[in-house]
Design an enzyme around this catalytic site. Structure first.
Site, PDB file in Angstrom:
ATOM      1  N   THR A   1      15.856 -23.379  13.222  1.00 36.86           N
ATOM      2  CA  THR A   1      14.864 -24.242  13.894  1.00 36.86           C
ATOM      3  C   THR A   1      13.465 -23.777  13.528  1.00 36.86           C
ATOM      4  O   THR A   1      12.588 -24.577  13.208  1.00 36.86           O
ATOM      5  CB  THR A   1      14.989 -24.114  15.433  1.00 36.86           C
ATOM      6  OG1 THR A   1      16.321 -23.867  15.791  1.00 36.86           O
ATOM      7  CG2 THR A   1      14.426 -25.316  16.136  1.00 36.86           C
TER       8      THR A   1
ATOM      9  N   TYR B   1      22.688 -34.955  19.366  1.00 30.29           N
ATOM     10  CA  TYR B   1      22.429 -36.391  19.469  1.00 30.29           C
ATOM     11  C   TYR B   1      23.678 -37.230  19.738  1.00 30.29           C
ATOM     12  O   TYR B   1      23.683 -38.032  20.665  1.00 30.29           O
ATOM     13  CB  TYR B   1      21.679 -36.902  18.231  1.00 30.29           C
ATOM     14  CG  TYR B   1      21.248 -38.346  18.369  1.00 30.29           C
ATOM     15  CD1 TYR B   1      20.225 -38.698  19.261  1.00 30.29           C
ATOM     16  CD2 TYR B   1      21.867 -39.374  17.643  1.00 30.29           C
ATOM     17  CE1 TYR B   1      19.835 -40.030  19.402  1.00 30.29           C
ATOM     18  CE2 TYR B   1      21.481 -40.693  17.784  1.00 30.29           C
ATOM     19  CZ  TYR B   1      20.476 -41.016  18.660  1.00 30.29           C
ATOM     20  OH  TYR B   1      20.097 -42.318  18.807  1.00 30.29           O
TER      21      TYR B   1
ATOM     22  N   TYR C   1      25.695 -21.768  17.253  1.00 24.89           N
ATOM     23  CA  TYR C   1      24.412 -21.784  17.957  1.00 24.89           C
ATOM     24  C   TYR C   1      24.487 -22.811  19.093  1.00 24.89           C
ATOM     25  O   TYR C   1      24.570 -24.014  18.842  1.00 24.89           O
ATOM     26  CB  TYR C   1      23.326 -22.147  16.929  1.00 24.89           C
ATOM     27  CG  TYR C   1      21.903 -22.215  17.401  1.00 24.89           C
ATOM     28  CD1 TYR C   1      21.498 -21.782  18.664  1.00 24.89           C
ATOM     29  CD2 TYR C   1      20.911 -22.713  16.554  1.00 24.89           C
ATOM     30  CE1 TYR C   1      20.167 -21.844  19.052  1.00 24.89           C
ATOM     31  CE2 TYR C   1      19.589 -22.787  16.941  1.00 24.89           C
ATOM     32  CZ  TYR C   1      19.223 -22.354  18.185  1.00 24.89           C
ATOM     33  OH  TYR C   1      17.911 -22.432  18.563  1.00 24.89           O
TER      34      TYR C   1
ATOM     35  N   ARG D   1      18.264 -28.550  23.284  1.00 26.91           N
ATOM     36  CA  ARG D   1      17.870 -29.230  22.050  1.00 26.91           C
ATOM     37  C   ARG D   1      18.944 -30.230  21.599  1.00 26.91           C
ATOM     38  O   ARG D   1      18.637 -31.266  21.045  1.00 26.91           O
ATOM     39  CB  ARG D   1      17.669 -28.213  20.917  1.00 26.91           C
ATOM     40  CG  ARG D   1      16.351 -27.455  20.962  1.00 26.91           C
ATOM     41  CD  ARG D   1      16.154 -26.746  19.616  1.00 26.91           C
ATOM     42  NE  ARG D   1      15.050 -25.816  19.615  1.00 26.91           N
ATOM     43  CZ  ARG D   1      13.782 -26.155  19.395  1.00 26.91           C
ATOM     44  NH1 ARG D   1      13.460 -27.409  19.205  1.00 26.91           N
ATOM     45  NH2 ARG D   1      12.838 -25.235  19.384  1.00 26.91           N
TER      46      ARG D   1
ATOM     47  N   LYS E   1      24.951 -17.514  18.751  1.00 30.75           N
ATOM     48  CA  LYS E   1      23.553 -17.403  19.165  1.00 30.75           C
ATOM     49  C   LYS E   1      23.470 -18.182  20.471  1.00 30.75           C
ATOM     50  O   LYS E   1      23.669 -19.406  20.502  1.00 30.75           O
ATOM     51  CB  LYS E   1      22.642 -18.007  18.094  1.00 30.75           C
ATOM     52  CG  LYS E   1      21.186 -18.026  18.532  1.00 30.75           C
ATOM     53  CD  LYS E   1      20.314 -18.608  17.443  1.00 30.75           C
ATOM     54  CE  LYS E   1      18.904 -18.808  17.982  1.00 30.75           C
ATOM     55  NZ  LYS E   1      18.067 -19.569  17.056  1.00 30.75           N
TER      56      LYS E   1
ATOM     57  N   ILE F   1      18.185 -13.303  17.832  1.00 35.09           N
ATOM     58  CA  ILE F   1      17.625 -14.050  16.700  1.00 35.09           C
ATOM     59  C   ILE F   1      16.334 -14.627  17.246  1.00 35.09           C
ATOM     60  O   ILE F   1      16.351 -15.596  18.018  1.00 35.09           O
ATOM     61  CB  ILE F   1      18.610 -15.151  16.235  1.00 35.09           C
ATOM     62  CG1 ILE F   1      19.930 -14.511  15.803  1.00 35.09           C
ATOM     63  CG2 ILE F   1      18.000 -15.985  15.107  1.00 35.09           C
ATOM     64  CD1 ILE F   1      21.045 -15.493  15.473  1.00 35.09           C
TER      65      ILE F   1
HETATM   66  O1  LIG Z   1      15.148 -20.675  14.606  1.00 31.88           O
HETATM   67  C1  LIG Z   1      15.773 -20.060  15.436  1.00 31.88           C
HETATM   68  O2  LIG Z   1      16.836 -19.570  15.144  1.00 31.88           O
HETATM   69  C2  LIG Z   1      15.236 -19.920  16.806  1.00 31.88           C
HETATM   70  N1  LIG Z   1      15.164 -20.943  17.520  1.00 31.88           N
HETATM   71  C3  LIG Z   1      14.726 -20.970  18.869  1.00 31.88           C
HETATM   72  C4  LIG Z   1      13.987 -22.245  19.098  1.00 31.88           C
HETATM   73  O3  LIG Z   1      13.178 -22.629  18.258  1.00 31.88           O
HETATM   74  O4  LIG Z   1      14.149 -22.830  20.135  1.00 31.88           O
HETATM   75  C5  LIG Z   1      13.861 -19.817  19.217  1.00 31.88           C
HETATM   76  C6  LIG Z   1      14.386 -18.549  18.716  1.00 31.88           C
HETATM   77  O5  LIG Z   1      13.403 -17.583  18.868  1.00 31.88           O
HETATM   78  C7  LIG Z   1      14.778 -18.617  17.277  1.00 31.88           C
END
Ligand SMILES: O=C(O)C1=N[C@H](C(=O)O)C[C@H](O)C1
Length: 287
Positions: A44, A107, A133, A138, A161, A203
């Site tokens: 992300t 989605y 993840y 999200r 994650k 992460i």
């Molecule tokens: O890219 C990532 O892996 C992460 N994503 C999360 C987000 O953007 O919500 C935050 C995290 O620190 C790492």
């Protein structure tokens, strides 16, 4: 083998709307000796939704070239069409990566059986390690612990994650962790708590800044020196929310440009650069 420590979901630097290779190399060199456990491009934080297929592969190639086997690499490869994810995994497999970080399908909001089928199908098609993840805020779907337990029985599904957004679900998983399975948090503010409850690492987009402090928190907790860990953690706990006050990774990119680690804080639409108010606040912590 467990996946432990601080993993960097490295940003994708842009300049004039193109991948900025010079800045990317600078970043990889900078973080390689900071004590992190490895790189995760195309997450992300790497703005994966806005990269073309060509850029996706280019980023993997450049990561491997610049990193030059210094640290292990997991690549973000996710999606809401199982067959398409498998196609992209096949491209990623061509490189000497350790595995993939794969987000729950978003989605189209599959049920638990669909989530199970999605990850099982990917796992059957690749020898790569898979870190799942879970980020319902999200994706629109939560991967329940029961599903995680079932998936953890698949040999190359090696970790999670966790960003489930429900401390009870996180705690229940940490209290009864699946065997030979790594639980890493992606909720930066929950890093300390996750580690003290037996989690394996994080992460963390915020670890682009003050990287050594995040690594020290991890090391101190693993040494059972909670008092020292907490002392290091407290200032981090105060500054992390600023990095998420506006959409990630725009605040991080602003800081990295200020620190001359990248040439430009460009993000791609629909993300936008941060407000002047936030810039002022971040300037204070960068001093
Ligand atoms: O890219 C990532 O892996 C992460 N994503 C999360 C987000 O953007 O919500 C935050 C995290 O620190 C790492």
């Amino acid at each position: 083998m467990q996946i432990t420590g601080v993993w960097l979901p490295i940003i994708t630097p842009f300049k004039d709307n193109k991948l900025d290779y010079q800045s990317y190399k600078r970043l990889i060199d900078h973080y390689s000796d900071k004590g992190i456990s490895g790189f995760i491009p195309l997450g992300t934080t790497g703005e994966c939704p806005t990269l073309s297929d060509f850029e996706f592969e280019d980023m993997i190639e450049k990561t491997m070239e610049y990193n030059n086997r210094r640290l292990p690499v997991y690549v973000g490869v996710g999606g809401n069409c199982t067959a398409q994810v498998i196609k992209k995994v096949k491209i990623a497999e061509y490189y000497d990566i350790k595995g993939i970080l794969s987000v729950c399908p978003y989605y189209n909001r599959p049920g638990q059986e669909g989530i199970y089928g999605h990850f099982k199908s990917i796992a059957e098609e690749t020898p790569l390690d898979i870190v799942m993840y879970n980020i319902p805020y999200r994706t629109g779907v939560n991967m329940e612990n029961e599903t995680i337990y079932k998936l953890s029985e698949i040999k190359n599904i090696v970790g999670l994650k966790d960003c489930c957004g429900n401390i009870k679900q996180t705690a229940e998983l940490l209290m009864n962790p699946p065997e030979d399975f790594s639980i890493l948090t992606g909720e930066d503010l929950l890093f300390f708590l996750t580690l003290t409850m037996g989690g394996h690492g994080g992460i963390l987009s915020s670890s682009h800044l003050k990287t050594e402090m995040f690594v020290e928190v991890y090391n101190k907790i693993k040494e059972n020196d909670l008092e020292s860990a907490l002392k290091i953690w407290k200032p981090l706990y105060d500054f992390i929310p600023l990095l998420f006050k506006e959409p990630n990774p725009a605040p991080v990119k602003y800081c990295l440009e200020e620190l001359s680690l990248i040439d430009s804080d460009e993000v791609r639409l629909p993300l936008t650069q941060i407000s002047d108010q936030l810039k002022e606040k971040l300037d204070c912590i960068l001093l």
